[in-house]
Design a protein around this motif. Sequence first.
Motif, PDB file in Angstrom:
ATOM      1  N   ASP A  24      42.406 -19.978  -4.805  1.00 53.79           N
ATOM      2  CA  ASP A  24      43.361 -19.323  -3.900  1.00 53.79           C
ATOM      3  C   ASP A  24      43.269 -19.997  -2.537  1.00 53.79           C
ATOM      4  O   ASP A  24      42.824 -19.397  -1.550  1.00 53.79           O
ATOM      5  CB  ASP A  24      43.041 -17.828  -3.796  1.00 53.79           C
ATOM      6  N   TYR A  55      44.113 -12.292  -5.347  1.00 52.73           N
ATOM      7  CA  TYR A  55      43.380 -11.415  -6.261  1.00 52.73           C
ATOM      8  C   TYR A  55      42.194 -10.692  -5.611  1.00 52.73           C
ATOM      9  O   TYR A  55      41.421 -10.038  -6.306  1.00 52.73           O
ATOM     10  CB  TYR A  55      42.872 -12.207  -7.471  1.00 52.73           C
ATOM     11  N   GLN A 133      48.809  -8.837  -6.857  1.00 50.21           N
ATOM     12  CA  GLN A 133      48.845  -7.676  -7.733  1.00 50.21           C
ATOM     13  C   GLN A 133      49.922  -6.668  -7.322  1.00 50.21           C
ATOM     14  O   GLN A 133      50.662  -6.163  -8.159  1.00 50.21           O
ATOM     15  CB  GLN A 133      47.474  -6.989  -7.736  1.00 50.21           C
ATOM     16  N   THR A 310      40.767  -6.476 -10.450  1.00 52.60           N
ATOM     17  CA  THR A 310      41.397  -7.732 -10.874  1.00 52.60           C
ATOM     18  C   THR A 310      40.364  -8.616 -11.562  1.00 52.60           C
ATOM     19  O   THR A 310      39.178  -8.582 -11.226  1.00 52.60           O
ATOM     20  CB  THR A 310      41.993  -8.508  -9.678  1.00 52.60           C
ATOM     21  N   VAL A 312      40.099 -12.707 -12.708  1.00 51.80           N
ATOM     22  CA  VAL A 312      40.694 -14.040 -12.678  1.00 51.80           C
ATOM     23  C   VAL A 312      39.885 -14.954 -13.586  1.00 51.80           C
ATOM     24  O   VAL A 312      38.648 -14.981 -13.507  1.00 51.80           O
ATOM     25  CB  VAL A 312      40.737 -14.599 -11.239  1.00 51.80           C
ATOM     26  N   TYR A 329      49.300  -9.303 -16.763  1.00 51.38           N
ATOM     27  CA  TYR A 329      48.862 -10.688 -16.568  1.00 51.38           C
ATOM     28  C   TYR A 329      49.834 -11.415 -15.656  1.00 51.38           C
ATOM     29  O   TYR A 329      51.057 -11.217 -15.724  1.00 51.38           O
ATOM     30  CB  TYR A 329      48.785 -11.422 -17.916  1.00 51.38           C
ATOM     31  N   LEU A 332      48.362 -17.824 -12.051  1.00 56.86           N
ATOM     32  CA  LEU A 332      48.102 -18.267 -10.685  1.00 56.86           C
ATOM     33  C   LEU A 332      48.187 -19.788 -10.681  1.00 56.86           C
ATOM     34  O   LEU A 332      47.450 -20.452 -11.407  1.00 56.86           O
ATOM     35  CB  LEU A 332      46.713 -17.818 -10.211  1.00 56.86           C
ATOM     36  N   THR A 341      44.922 -21.192 -14.549  1.00 53.19           N
ATOM     37  CA  THR A 341      44.290 -20.013 -13.966  1.00 53.19           C
ATOM     38  C   THR A 341      45.233 -18.819 -14.071  1.00 53.19           C
ATOM     39  O   THR A 341      46.439 -18.953 -13.838  1.00 53.19           O
ATOM     40  CB  THR A 341      43.933 -20.246 -12.491  1.00 53.19           C
ATOM     41  N   MET A 343      45.507 -14.230 -13.662  1.00 46.77           N
ATOM     42  CA  MET A 343      44.930 -12.977 -13.188  1.00 46.77           C
ATOM     43  C   MET A 343      45.289 -11.849 -14.154  1.00 46.77           C
ATOM     44  O   MET A 343      46.460 -11.616 -14.452  1.00 46.77           O
ATOM     45  CB  MET A 343      45.442 -12.639 -11.783  1.00 46.77           C
ATOM     46  N   TYR A 345      44.928  -7.687 -14.757  1.00 43.75           N
ATOM     47  CA  TYR A 345      44.667  -6.444 -14.022  1.00 43.75           C
ATOM     48  C   TYR A 345      45.197  -5.274 -14.835  1.00 43.75           C
ATOM     49  O   TYR A 345      46.015  -5.438 -15.752  1.00 43.75           O
ATOM     50  CB  TYR A 345      45.276  -6.476 -12.620  1.00 43.75           C
ATOM     51  N   TYR A 389      36.283 -14.585 -12.092  1.00 40.58           N
ATOM     52  CA  TYR A 389      36.157 -13.794 -10.865  1.00 40.58           C
ATOM     53  C   TYR A 389      36.483 -12.340 -11.193  1.00 40.58           C
ATOM     54  O   TYR A 389      37.490 -12.070 -11.869  1.00 40.58           O
ATOM     55  CB  TYR A 389      37.147 -14.262  -9.797  1.00 40.58           C
TER      56      TYR A 389
END
Length: 433
Positions: A24, A55, A133, A310, A312, A329, A332, A341, A343, A345, A389
């Motif tokens: 990020d 995230y 998110q 979250t 990642v 989903y 990223l 990549t 994320m 959640y 992450y």
Amino acid sequence: MRVLIAACFLLVLVSSVDAYDPLDPNGNITIKWDVMSWTPDGYVAVVTMNNFQMYRHIMSPGWTVGWTWAKKEVIWSMVGAQTTEQGDCSKFKGNIPHCCKKTPTVVDLLPGVPYNQQFSNCCKGGVLAAWGQDPQASVSAFQVSVGQAGTSNKTVKLPKNFTLLGPGPGYTCGPAKIVPPTNFLTPDRRRKTQALMTWNVTCTYSQFLARKHPSCCVSFSSFYNETITSCPSCACGCENKNKCVKSDSKLLSVVGVNTPRKDNTPLLQCTHHMCPVRVHWHVKVNYKDYWRVKIAITNFNYRMNYTQWTLVVQHPNLNNVTQVFSFDYKPLVPYASINDTGMFYGMKFYNDLLMEAGPFGNVQSEVLLQKDQNTFSLKQGWAFPRKVYFNGEECMLPPPDAYPFLPNSAHLSRAFISVSMFSTVVLSLIMMW
């Protein structure tokens, strides 16, 4: 002298590297001050916090912002937030300021405050969602009336030494910088107005500054190997080893055991890794054109639940996700040419809350990925993630030599082997018939 200069240069270099997140690279929290009007002895400003991190969000008990006044400013009043201390206002008679401290500390108001104390995007207890998110919930704002300050663009002195807790340490804020005034549209969107003066403060996060140990770990397993690669021992430090609680302890039945402490001291379940959170990645099935992974997140902290969590994951096959079954989903793509990549959640009102440790302290989902026949492999740990992450904190992975290894005959999936055996039996019976 040379040694001193070299040490200073190294310190600056390390600090800048630690605040840079390769997944990020543009993530930050920007604090914007818009001067909306001048008063006889100062100004009225709207302070807006935007969480531009994809995230990493700010959980309860929320953000805390502080700064140092450049002169002898005071805060006459605030709407949508409050300072934690009033300070010494004994020299004032009649109207008493809201805060007279040289270094005020500001916190958000709690939900449900009276309407006349509310401001737009305020009163969420300091909770800020991640930009990736929930962009609408990633903003917080309040209004402040400043006195004994400048009354024009030329006489106003910008605050300095900004600090941000979110809710703990880890954020470093740069100096305030004057930027072009913010533009605003009227409700009918036919007229544009602008702030009288605007300055920004940018804050970036460093996990190195936040804590000396990781706060999560990762374990692996697969269909082709019975071995479960668990989290490394003491992955999150073993300082709380003597204060942990066994899963069958009678202490867990005591009323209030799950109540969070003011200092956020955890009450962890006794494990060999002593991490508050564990992420498990299981390579479940290998089809002809697809493969399936099961992801499970387990909470081992009896005093903490995670709202709007979250996860990642970095893996080369995330460029071709076919379906995610129980999580939301979002890909990223920090670098346009690389899509590795994503994320995960929780779905709102379904599993976006990871409960405290116990029978309900876990969430899980499955992911179906389409194969790229040129790159897909079950050898040498390719099927396992490169980075993980949780809530913006990088988790500790097992050492590569401990990953579930591929037996010589495991290049075929179980499903494929079962189908082949069944076909062979059927063919034998037909021939016998």
